[in-house]
Design an enzyme around this catalytic site. Structure first.
Site, PDB file in Angstrom:
ATOM      1  N   HIS A  17      49.741  32.121  51.564  1.00 34.66           N
ATOM      2  CA  HIS A  17      49.773  33.442  50.569  1.00 34.66           C
ATOM      3  C   HIS A  17      48.456  34.301  51.455  1.00 34.66           C
ATOM      4  O   HIS A  17      48.868  35.512  50.509  1.00 34.66           O
ATOM      5  CB  HIS A  17      49.185  33.093  49.605  1.00 34.66           C
ATOM      6  CG  HIS A  17      49.798  31.709  48.902  1.00 34.66           C
ATOM      7  ND1 HIS A  17      48.821  30.781  48.170  1.00 34.66           N
ATOM      8  CD2 HIS A  17      50.733  31.591  48.351  1.00 34.66           C
ATOM      9  CE1 HIS A  17      50.113  30.397  47.891  1.00 34.66           C
ATOM     10  NE2 HIS A  17      51.246  30.518  47.433  1.00 34.66           N
ATOM     11  N   LYS A  41      52.754  22.872  34.090  1.00 34.01           N
ATOM     12  CA  LYS A  41      53.137  22.396  35.199  1.00 34.01           C
ATOM     13  C   LYS A  41      51.024  21.737  35.394  1.00 34.01           C
ATOM     14  O   LYS A  41      50.694  21.777  34.310  1.00 34.01           O
ATOM     15  CB  LYS A  41      53.064  23.313  36.386  1.00 34.01           C
ATOM     16  CG  LYS A  41      54.051  23.633  36.835  1.00 34.01           C
ATOM     17  CD  LYS A  41      54.218  24.738  38.538  1.00 34.01           C
ATOM     18  CE  LYS A  41      55.383  24.883  39.087  1.00 34.01           C
ATOM     19  NZ  LYS A  41      55.481  25.835  39.877  1.00 34.01           N
ATOM     20  N   ARG A  90      60.467  31.601  52.634  1.00 28.82           N
ATOM     21  CA  ARG A  90      59.881  31.479  54.112  1.00 28.82           C
ATOM     22  C   ARG A  90      60.658  30.906  55.022  1.00 28.82           C
ATOM     23  O   ARG A  90      60.746  30.673  55.622  1.00 28.82           O
ATOM     24  CB  ARG A  90      58.767  29.926  53.571  1.00 28.82           C
ATOM     25  CG  ARG A  90      57.648  29.903  52.813  1.00 28.82           C
ATOM     26  CD  ARG A  90      56.346  29.368  52.545  1.00 28.82           C
ATOM     27  NE  ARG A  90      56.997  28.787  50.814  1.00 28.82           N
ATOM     28  CZ  ARG A  90      56.408  27.958  49.958  1.00 28.82           C
ATOM     29  NH1 ARG A  90      56.312  27.170  50.141  1.00 28.82           N
ATOM     30  NH2 ARG A  90      57.201  28.165  49.220  1.00 28.82           N
ATOM     31  N   SER A 128      51.444  24.734  49.167  1.00 29.52           N
ATOM     32  CA  SER A 128      50.207  24.606  48.490  1.00 29.52           C
ATOM     33  C   SER A 128      50.358  23.367  47.823  1.00 29.52           C
ATOM     34  O   SER A 128      49.635  22.144  48.841  1.00 29.52           O
ATOM     35  CB  SER A 128      50.205  25.311  46.957  1.00 29.52           C
ATOM     36  OG  SER A 128      49.922  26.598  47.032  1.00 29.52           O
TER      37      SER A 128
HETATM   38  P1  ADP Z   1      55.700  29.186  43.019  1.00 31.72           P
HETATM   39  O1  ADP Z   1      55.272  28.304  42.414  1.00 31.72           O
HETATM   40  O2  ADP Z   1      55.542  30.884  41.203  1.00 31.72           O
HETATM   41  O3  ADP Z   1      56.719  29.441  44.091  1.00 31.72           O
HETATM   42  P2  ADP Z   1      53.338  29.537  45.013  1.00 31.72           P
HETATM   43  O4  ADP Z   1      51.990  29.734  44.624  1.00 31.72           O
HETATM   44  O5  ADP Z   1      53.934  28.320  45.173  1.00 31.72           O
HETATM   45  O6  ADP Z   1      53.956  30.351  43.919  1.00 31.72           O
HETATM   46  O7  ADP Z   1      54.104  31.070  45.862  1.00 31.72           O
HETATM   47  C1  ADP Z   1      53.263  32.450  45.355  1.00 31.72           C
HETATM   48  C2  ADP Z   1      54.531  33.257  46.457  1.00 31.72           C
HETATM   49  O8  ADP Z   1      54.029  32.707  47.197  1.00 31.72           O
HETATM   50  C3  ADP Z   1      56.225  32.425  46.932  1.00 31.72           C
HETATM   51  O9  ADP Z   1      56.901  33.431  46.403  1.00 31.72           O
HETATM   52  C4  ADP Z   1      56.401  31.892  47.440  1.00 31.72           C
HETATM   53  O10 ADP Z   1      57.803  31.754  47.935  1.00 31.72           O
HETATM   54  C5  ADP Z   1      55.140  32.723  48.237  1.00 31.72           C
HETATM   55  N1  ADP Z   1      54.218  31.283  49.681  1.00 31.72           N
HETATM   56  C6  ADP Z   1      53.677  30.324  49.392  1.00 31.72           C
HETATM   57  N2  ADP Z   1      53.528  29.513  50.145  1.00 31.72           N
HETATM   58  C7  ADP Z   1      54.522  30.673  50.974  1.00 31.72           C
HETATM   59  C8  ADP Z   1      53.773  30.710  53.401  1.00 31.72           C
HETATM   60  N3  ADP Z   1      53.214  29.693  52.884  1.00 31.72           N
HETATM   61  N4  ADP Z   1      53.510  31.783  53.441  1.00 31.72           N
HETATM   62  C9  ADP Z   1      54.346  32.822  53.039  1.00 31.72           C
HETATM   63  N5  ADP Z   1      54.760  33.148  51.598  1.00 31.72           N
HETATM   64  C10 ADP Z   1      54.422  31.958  51.143  1.00 31.72           C
END
Ligand code: ADP
Length: 165
Positions: A17, A41, A90, A128
């Protein structure tokens, strides 16, 4: 002046992120990182905890602001004067869902577009949920999240183990 919005669960924020946040902040004049308050969630961290961790890790990036939102992303984006929604891609597995969401949001709010940033290769595997799982089994998460975040994840994982949650 282009205003970007990076929405997500950030439960917890990872280096993946942070990589997207830094790169989006370089491209756009203003970037708002918005934590989704999603009641359906069951997150590890409360919205306030996630906002506070994000504020800590973004404190040195001057054009980044952290907040939370609930309800429809398209509505929130329009109301907050967003030009562009940022999402990270990703792998191909992210693509179908992200495409559908971007097209839905554009239909609901035609003034808002979605821009995808592809993940830096070193973080392509990172999510996450992986961080939460590794921490729950006592594994090392320092490769995945900043130190301050790791500490909070271990505290939470401990609380969960001890039945305090
Ligand atoms: P959501 O539950 O809305 O997908 P996340 O917190 O998992 O929320 O992810 C938020 C954003 O960050 C999404 O666009 C996701 O694709 C991106 N993201 C999550 N992990 C990574 C990563 N390792 N590298 C780049 N982008 C990421």
């Amino acid at each position: 002046m282009a205003k970007a919005l990076y929405p997500g669960s950030f439960d917890p924020v990872t280096f993946g992120h942070i990589d997207i946040i830094k790169r989006a902040a370089d491209i756009f004049d203003e970037l708002t990182v918005a934590v989704l308050n999603n009641k359906s969630k069951k997150p590890l961290f409360s919205v306030d905890e996630r906002v506070s961790m994000l504020k800590e890790v973004c404190k040195d990036i001057p054009n980044v602001h952290v907040t939370s939102y609930s309800g429809l992303l398209a509505e929130y984006a329009e109301e907050s004067g967003t030009d562009v929604i940022i999402r990270g891609l990703r792998a191909i597995t992210d693509f179908e869902y992200e495409l559908q969401m971007a097209q839905t949001n554009h239909k609901l709010s035609p003034s808002v577009d979605t821009v995808f940033l592809t993940t830096s290769l070193e973080y392509a595997y990172l999510s996450s949920s992986t961080v939460r799982e590794v921490a729950a089994y006592g594994g090392d998460i320092h490769h995945f999240v900043p130190e301050a975040v790791a500490k909070k994840v271990y505290e939470k994982a401990g609380e969960k183990y001890n039945g305090n949650q």
